[in-house]
Design a protein around this motif. Structure first.
Motif, mmCIF file in Angstrom:
data_model
loop_
_atom_site.group_PDB
_atom_site.id
_atom_site.type_symbol
_atom_site.label_atom_id
_atom_site.label_comp_id
_atom_site.label_asym_id
_atom_site.label_seq_id
_atom_site.Cartn_x
_atom_site.Cartn_y
_atom_site.Cartn_z
ATOM 1 N N ASP A 187 -8.466 38.109 93.185
ATOM 2 C CA ASP A 187 -7.986 39.395 92.672
ATOM 3 C C ASP A 187 -6.867 39.947 93.541
ATOM 4 O O ASP A 187 -5.954 40.603 93.066
ATOM 5 N N VAL A 197 -3.613 33.965 91.287
ATOM 6 C CA VAL A 197 -3.936 35.379 91.449
ATOM 7 C C VAL A 197 -4.158 35.952 90.064
ATOM 8 O O VAL A 197 -3.373 35.708 89.147
ATOM 9 N N VAL A 199 -7.559 37.966 87.450
ATOM 10 C CA VAL A 199 -9.009 37.946 87.239
ATOM 11 C C VAL A 199 -9.446 36.619 86.634
ATOM 12 O O VAL A 199 -8.654 35.898 86.023
ATOM 13 N N LYS A 206 -6.983 28.047 80.747
ATOM 14 C CA LYS A 206 -6.555 26.825 81.438
ATOM 15 C C LYS A 206 -7.598 25.718 81.350
ATOM 16 O O LYS A 206 -7.342 24.584 81.716
ATOM 17 N N VAL B 72 0.893 39.460 92.558
ATOM 18 C CA VAL B 72 -0.014 40.275 91.751
ATOM 19 C C VAL B 72 -0.677 39.454 90.646
ATOM 20 O O VAL B 72 -1.754 39.762 90.178
ATOM 21 N N GLU B 73 -0.014 38.398 90.238
ATOM 22 C CA GLU B 73 -0.600 37.548 89.217
ATOM 23 C C GLU B 73 0.115 36.212 89.233
ATOM 24 O O GLU B 73 1.302 36.142 89.548
ATOM 25 N N THR B 74 -0.623 35.162 88.906
ATOM 26 C CA THR B 74 0.033 33.868 88.736
ATOM 27 C C THR B 74 -0.060 33.452 87.286
ATOM 28 O O THR B 74 -1.040 33.746 86.600
ATOM 29 N N GLY B 76 0.718 30.122 84.435
ATOM 30 C CA GLY B 76 0.815 28.670 84.426
ATOM 31 C C GLY B 76 1.088 28.129 83.043
ATOM 32 O O GLY B 76 1.510 28.870 82.140
ATOM 33 N N GLU B 77 0.830 26.851 82.914
ATOM 34 C CA GLU B 77 1.085 26.120 81.674
ATOM 35 C C GLU B 77 0.607 26.897 80.451
ATOM 36 O O GLU B 77 -0.531 27.354 80.394
ATOM 37 N N ASP B 79 1.567 29.798 79.474
ATOM 38 C CA ASP B 79 1.735 31.257 79.555
ATOM 39 C C ASP B 79 3.162 31.682 79.225
ATOM 40 O O ASP B 79 4.114 30.911 79.357
ATOM 41 N N GLU B 135 -1.147 43.336 76.041
ATOM 42 C CA GLU B 135 -2.545 43.796 76.012
ATOM 43 C C GLU B 135 -3.407 42.957 76.947
ATOM 44 O O GLU B 135 -4.219 43.480 77.715
ATOM 45 N N GLN B 136 -3.197 41.640 76.895
ATOM 46 C CA GLN B 136 -3.978 40.750 77.764
ATOM 47 C C GLN B 136 -3.727 41.029 79.235
ATOM 48 O O GLN B 136 -4.635 41.097 80.052
ATOM 49 N N GLU B 139 -5.278 44.313 80.246
ATOM 50 C CA GLU B 139 -6.721 44.209 80.407
ATOM 51 C C GLU B 139 -7.074 43.537 81.735
ATOM 52 O O GLU B 139 -7.929 44.010 82.475
ATOM 53 N N SER B 140 -6.379 42.437 82.036
ATOM 54 C CA SER B 140 -6.727 41.786 83.312
ATOM 55 C C SER B 140 -6.325 42.640 84.501
ATOM 56 O O SER B 140 -7.010 42.649 85.518
ATOM 57 N N LEU B 143 -9.096 45.099 84.968
ATOM 58 C CA LEU B 143 -10.256 44.463 85.604
ATOM 59 C C LEU B 143 -10.008 44.254 87.098
ATOM 60 O O LEU B 143 -10.877 44.474 87.931
ATOM 61 N N GLN B 144 -8.770 43.842 87.393
ATOM 62 C CA GLN B 144 -8.384 43.626 88.788
ATOM 63 C C GLN B 144 -8.512 44.930 89.581
ATOM 64 O O GLN B 144 -9.010 44.951 90.690
ATOM 65 N N LEU B 145 -8.082 46.028 88.935
ATOM 66 C CA LEU B 145 -8.135 47.342 89.581
ATOM 67 C C LEU B 145 -9.562 47.760 89.900
ATOM 68 O O LEU B 145 -9.814 48.477 90.855
#
Lengths: 288, 153, 390
Positions: A187, A197, A199, A206, B72-74, B76-77, B79, B135-136, B139-140, B143-145
Motif C-alpha cells: 500500500d 504498489v 491495493v 494479473k 503511489v501505484e504500479t 502492468g500488462e 493496464d 472509478e477503479q 476505489e483502490s 482502499l489504500q487510504l
C-alpha cells in the motif's frame, strides 16, 4: 487432506475437558517483522504430530495472561505446530516475549478448513492481506504437496509496506517454482521498492485464471475481503467458489461462550472459513 | 497497422467499440517502447497521449525533496496509463517510470480529442471507458487510504 | 413402572417432600424471601419458602407484598433463575501452576463436588423450558460443557404449575407454560379454597421413589380438575404476549428498523436483562495469577453482549453502539437462536422486563417491528394481487 482425515500413529489426543489447555513447549521463536513472530511448538508430553486441517485455529494460552484464537500457519503434514501472529493485544504481546523452552497451553484445532479437496482440478487463487497470510499457508502447503491435482495456483499478497512482508524466503521459493505464481503489492512504498504498489485487489486482473473454474480463498481485514470478493465476482468467478476466513472475539473456541456470533453463525465452529455466499448478506450489515 | 488494430480490438478497453471507430482509433495509435528506468512522462509536461501497456511495469510516482521518488501505484500488462490528455489543461500530474523494459501502444490524445469533438458518439464511448478506469483507480486509492493493515490503536 | 401416578398431598406434607430429598443427599434449592425479593437459595424446610408472599411486577418494578392466604407458591419469577446452579456465574475452569518451562494444568471444571447434587424445588414451566434450551446449548453440540452436564444430569426437578399470572410474563403466548409438561421428576399444582393441598404429578421413577415416603393419596378427578382450572385461568390472565412465529423473517428483514434507534436511546447497556435471563449463556474467561505468580487460574464468568468488551477485536468493538448491541440481543433471542438451536431463546418469564432499570419491554419492542413487517407484507401482497389482476 489425507493427513487430516487419517490419524497417523504419531498422534496424541486430548482427553481432558474442552476448556483445558494442553502444555506445549516452544521449540523455536522467530521474529518475522517488527511486530510479527512465529512460534514452533511441540507437545510437552506425547507425540509430536498435531492433526489439523488448513484454515483451523487453536486457542493459545499464555500462563496467567490469557488465551487467544490464533490460526495455524504450519503444514498439516509435518510434525510440530506453528503459529504466526502479530503482537497487538495483551496475550499476543506476552507471546512475543516467549523464548525457547517456555510452555504455552494449546486447545484445538477448532473450526472449518479451506476447501483444498473441493479445489482439486480447479485454478486456485489465494489472496492474503497483511497478517492474513499465515491462515492460508497450510492450504498452500497442502496444494503444493498435491500440486498435479490442481490447475493454476496463484498467490496474491498485499501488505502495508515492504517491511511487513511475511515469510520472505518462502515467498521467493514459491515464486521460483514454475507451477505457482506469486504477486506481491504494498500500500505504501519506500523509494527503494521496485515491486508493485497498490491495493491487493489490483492484482486480481494479473492472475490470469479461468473464472468459471476457479476457487478463491481470501484472508485479510473484512473491508479488504469484501472488495476482493466483489472483484472476483466482477470477473465472473462464481460467488459460491469464493471462500474467506472471519475474525471475531472468542473466549472458548467451541461454540459455548457466545462471543463470536456473526448473525446466526458461530465463527468458531461454523467458521472461521466460510463460503462467501453463506455470509455475504451479513458482511454488509454493520454491527452484526 | 493491421496488427495494431487487431491488438486494440482484443483489448478489453476497446471491447464492443465497433469496427469503424476502432479503425479511427487505430489511426491515432503507435507502438512505443521504454527502457528500464526511463520516464514515460513527467509531472507538469504536456499530456498528449495515453498508453495501453502490453508488457513491463510502470510506476506512477511523485517526487518529494524529503522522501525522494514515492510510488503511489504500479501498472502492468493490460493496464491503461494516463488520463490527463482528456482533461484540460492537459498536463501530467505524476511521473510515470518504466520499472522494466516496457512496451506499449501509445494513443495520440490530440488526435483523439479532435475526433471525439467531431463525433460525440465516439467521445461518449471513449469517456465511458475512461470513467470505468477512473472509478477503479479511485476505489483502490480509497482502499489504500484506509490503511487497512495498520494496527489500530 | 408403566403408568405414572398423580397424587394429592396436604400442604403440610410439602415439608416431608423436602426432607425426603435431603435424605437422598440432594442440596434442595428453592425460592425464599431475601430482603425485598424472592430469590433462589438452599432451603432446609418448607418454612423457608415464601409462605403468604407475593410480588407485584411491571416494567422496572418489583415489590414484595403479603398475601391474604398462606400460599407457598403465590408469586412469579424472581430475579434469580436456575441457571445460577446449572451454569454457575463464576466457575473455576483450570488451575495452572509452575513457571515458564514447567506447567501443571488441572482440570477443575471436571471435578465433581458434593454440593452440586441439586434438587431444584419450584421450577416454573417457563424456567423448565429455559433449562431445556440450555441443555441444547451446553449438551447438544459437537463440544459439550462437562460441568453443566454433570450437574444437570443429577438434578432432581420439582416443577410448580403457575396458578397466577405475573405482571410481566407471557408464557402462554410463547407456549412454554403455565403448565409444566415434560422434563420434571415431580410437578406440583397448589390449590387453595376451603382446603390447601397440592396435586403432585409424577414424571419419573426417581420422582415416584421420593414420593413413596411422603404422606399422599391418589388424586381424585375433581381435585385435579380444580387445579387444571386454576392453571387455565392463569394462562388467560397473562397481560403480555409475544407472537413466536416467523420471528426470523421479521427480524432479519428489519435490521435497519427505526425502532432500534428508539430503544437504543433508552437502553443503558447495563446488562441486567442478560443476567436475569434464564437462557442467556454467554460467558467470558478470566485469567489471573496469585501474587507470587506461581499459580494461575482460569475462571469462567457470565458475560453479556451489552458490554463493549464482548465483541472486541484488536482496535475496536464489533458492536460499538447500544443500537447494535440491543439489536444483537433481541435478534439472537428471537431469531438467530432458531437457526442455532431450533427454538426461540425466549421462554416468556418476563424477568428482562421487570429488571430493566428503564423498563424496556421485549414484547413491545418486538411487536412494533412485527407490525411493520405485517404492514409491508400486506402492502406487497396487495401489489402482487393487483399485478395478478391486470
Amino acid at each position: 487432506m489425507a493427513s487430516v482425515l487419517e490419524v497417523p500413529s504419531d498422534t496424541t489426543f486430548v482427553s481432558a475437558g474442552p476448556m483445558v489447555p494442553r502444555p506445549f513447549v516452544v521449540k523455536r521463536f522467530r521474529k518475522e517483522t517488527d511486530d510479527t513472530f512465529t512460534l514452533e511448538l511441540e507437545p510437552k508430553e506425547g507425540r509430536s504430530r498435531f492433526v489439523f486441517g488448513p484454515g483451523q485455529f487453536n486457542m493459545v494460552y499464555v500462563y496467567g495472561v490469557g488465551e487467544v484464537p490464533i490460526s495455524i500457519s504450519g503444514s498439516p503434514s509435518t510434525p510440530g505446530l506453528i503459529h504466526t501472529t502479530r503482537a497487538v493485544g495483551t496475550v499476543t504481546k506476552a507471546m512475543a516475549k516467549l523464548k525457547k523452552g517456555d510452555i504455552v497451553g494449546i486447545r484445538g484445532p477448532y473450526g472449518t478448513t479451506w476447501p483444498v479437496k473441493e479445489a482439486r482440478s480447479h485454478d486456485v487463487v489465494i489472496v492474503a492481506g497483511g497478517i492474513g497470510l499465515p491462515p492460508l499457508r497450510g492450504a498452500i502447503y497442502e496444494i503444493l504437496s498435491n500440486r498435479k491435482d490442481y490447475g493454476k495456483v496463484v498467490l496474491l499478497y498485499g501488505v502495508r509496506t515492504p517491511a511487513d512482508i511475511l515469510f520472505k524466503d518462502e515467498l521467493e521459493q514459491w515464486r521460483a517454482r514454475f507451477d505457482m505464481e506469486v504477486f506481491i503489492t504494498v500500500d505504501r512504498a519506500v523509494s527503494e521498492w521496485r515491486g508493485n504498489v497498490g491495493v491487493v485487489t489490483t492484482l486480481i486482473s494479473k492472475a490470469g485464471f479461468d473464472p468459471q473454474n476457479t476457487i478463491a480463498m481470501i484472508v485479510g481485514p473484512e473491508v479488504m475481503m469484501r472488495f476482493t470478493a466483489l472483484e472476483f465476482i466482477k470477473r465472473s468467478v462464481k460467488p459460491d467458489s469464493i471462500y474467506l476466513s472471519m475474525e471475531r472475539n472468542m473466549k472458548c473456541g467451541i461454540g459455548l461462550c457466545g462471543h463470536c456470533q456473526f448473525g446466526p453463525m458461530f465463527v468458531c465452529k461454523d467458521g472461521p472459513v466460510f463460503r462467501y455466499t453463506q455470509i455475504k448478506d451479513l458482511l454488509v450489515k454493520w454491527e452484526i | 497497422m493491421e496488427t495494431l488494430e487487431r491488438i486494440l480490438g482484443q483489448h478489453p478497453f476497446f471491447k464492443d467499440l465497433g469496427p469503424d471507430y476502432l479503425q479511427l482509433v487505430t489511426g491515432c495509435a503507435s507502438n512505443v517502447r521504454f527502457e528500464q528506468d526511463t520516464f514515460i512522462f513527467r509531472e507538469g509536461e504536456e499530456a498528449n497521449q495515453f498508453y495501453l501497456i502490453r508488457e513491463g511495469r510502470v510506476a506512477l510516482q511523485v517526487f518529494s525533496p524529503e522522501r525522494g521518488h514515492i510510488t503511489v501505484e504500479t501498472l502492468g500488462e493490460g493496464d491503461i496509463l494516463g488520463w490527463s490528455w482528456l482533461i484540460p489543461p492537459y498536463n501530467w500530474h505524476f511521473d510515470a517510470k518504466a520499472l522494466d523494459l516496457t512496451r506499449a501502444i501509445a494513443l495520440d490524445g490530440k488526435c483523439l480529442r479532435r475526433k471525439c469533438e467531431e463525433d460525440h458518439h465516439l467521445g461518449y464511448e471513449i469517456l465511458k471507458r475512461f470513467a470505468h478506469i477512473i472509478e477503479q483507480r479511485l476505489e483502490s486509492t480509497r482502499l489504500q487510504l484506509l490503511d487497512l493493515y495498520g494496527v489500530r490503536s | 413402572m408403566s403408568t405414572l401416578m398423580t397424587y394429592r398431598i396436604e400442604h403440610d406434607a410439602l415439608n416431608e417432600l423436602i426432607q425426603e430429598l435431603r435424605k437422598e443427599k440432594y442440596n434442595v434449592i428453592g425460592p425464599t424471601p431475601r430482603g425485598e425479593a424472592i430469590v433462589l437459595d438452599e432451603i432446609t424446610s418448607a418454612l423457608e419458602l415464601p409462605i403468604g408472599k407475593t410480588d407485584e411486577q411491571s416494567p422496572a418494578q418489583y415489590h414484595l407484598k403479603d398475601r391474604t392466604d398462606k400460599a407457598y407458591f403465590g408469586f412469579s419469577a424472581g430475579p434469580h433463575s436456575w441457571k445460577k446452579y446449572l451454569f454457575p456465574p463464576i466457575l473455576r475452569l483450570v488451575t495452572a501452576s509452575g513457571n515458564g518451562s514447567d506447567l501443571q494444568i488441572s482440570d477443575d471444571a471436571s471435578k465433581p463436588n458434593e454440593e452440586e447434587k441439586y434438587a431444584l424445588f419450584g421450577v416454573r414451566a417457563c424456567d423448565l423450558s429455559a433449562i431445556h434450551i440450555q441443555d441444547q446449548v451446553f449438551g447438544d453440540g459437537t463440544y459439550k460443557d462437562p460441568a453443566y452436564l454433570r450437574v444437570r444430569n443429577q438434578a432432581f426437578i420439582v416443577a410448580v404449575n403457575c396458578t397466577r399470572a405475573g405482571g410481566t410474563c407471557f408464557c402462554s403466548s410463547v407456549r412454554t407454560g403455565p403448565r409444566a409438561r415434560v422434563g420434571f421428576d415431580l410437578a406440583l399444582s397448589e390449590v387453595i379454597d376451603n382446603e390447601h393441598y397440592f396435586i403432585v404429578e409424577v414424571g419419573t421413577e426417581r420422582g415416584e421413589k421420593v414420593m413413596s415416603s411422603v404422606s399422599r393419596r391418589p388424586a381424585g378427578d375433581t381435585e385435579m380438575e380444580k387445579a387444571d382450572r386454576l392453571i387455565r385461568a392463569a394462562a388467560q390472565l397473562t397481560g403480555r404476549s409475544l407472537e413466536p412465529d416467523n420471528t426470523r423473517e421479521i427480524l432479519y428483514q428489519n435490521t435497519e428498523h427505526p425502532r432500534w434507534d428508539v430503544v437504543a436511546a433508552r437502553c443503558l447497556s447495563c446488562a441486567n436483562c442478560t443476567m436475569v435471563c434464564p437462557t442467556c449463556f454467554c460467558a467470558t474467561v478470566e485469567d489471573t495469577t496469585d501474587l507470587t505468580g506461581t499459580e494461575a487460574q482460569r475462571t469462567r464468568k457470565w458475560d453479556s453482549c451489552f458490554t463493549m468488551d464482548f465483541s472486541y477485536i484488536h482496535g475496536g468493538s464489533v458492536r460499538p453502539s447500544a443500537r447494535g448491541r440491543y439489536r444483537h440481543w433481541l435478534t439472537h433471542k428471537l431469531a438467530s437462536w432458531v437457526d442455532q438451536f431450533g427454538t426461540i431463546g425466549c421462554v416468556g418469564c418476563g424477568r428482562c422486563i421487570t429488571w430493566c432499570p428503564v423498563g424496556i419491554d421485549i414484547t413491545e419492542e418486538f411487536r412494533v417491528i412485527r407490525e411493520t413487517y405485517l404492514m409491508t407484507s400486506r402492502v406487497s401482497s396487495t401489489k402482487e394481487a393487483t399485478h395478478g389482476n391486470s
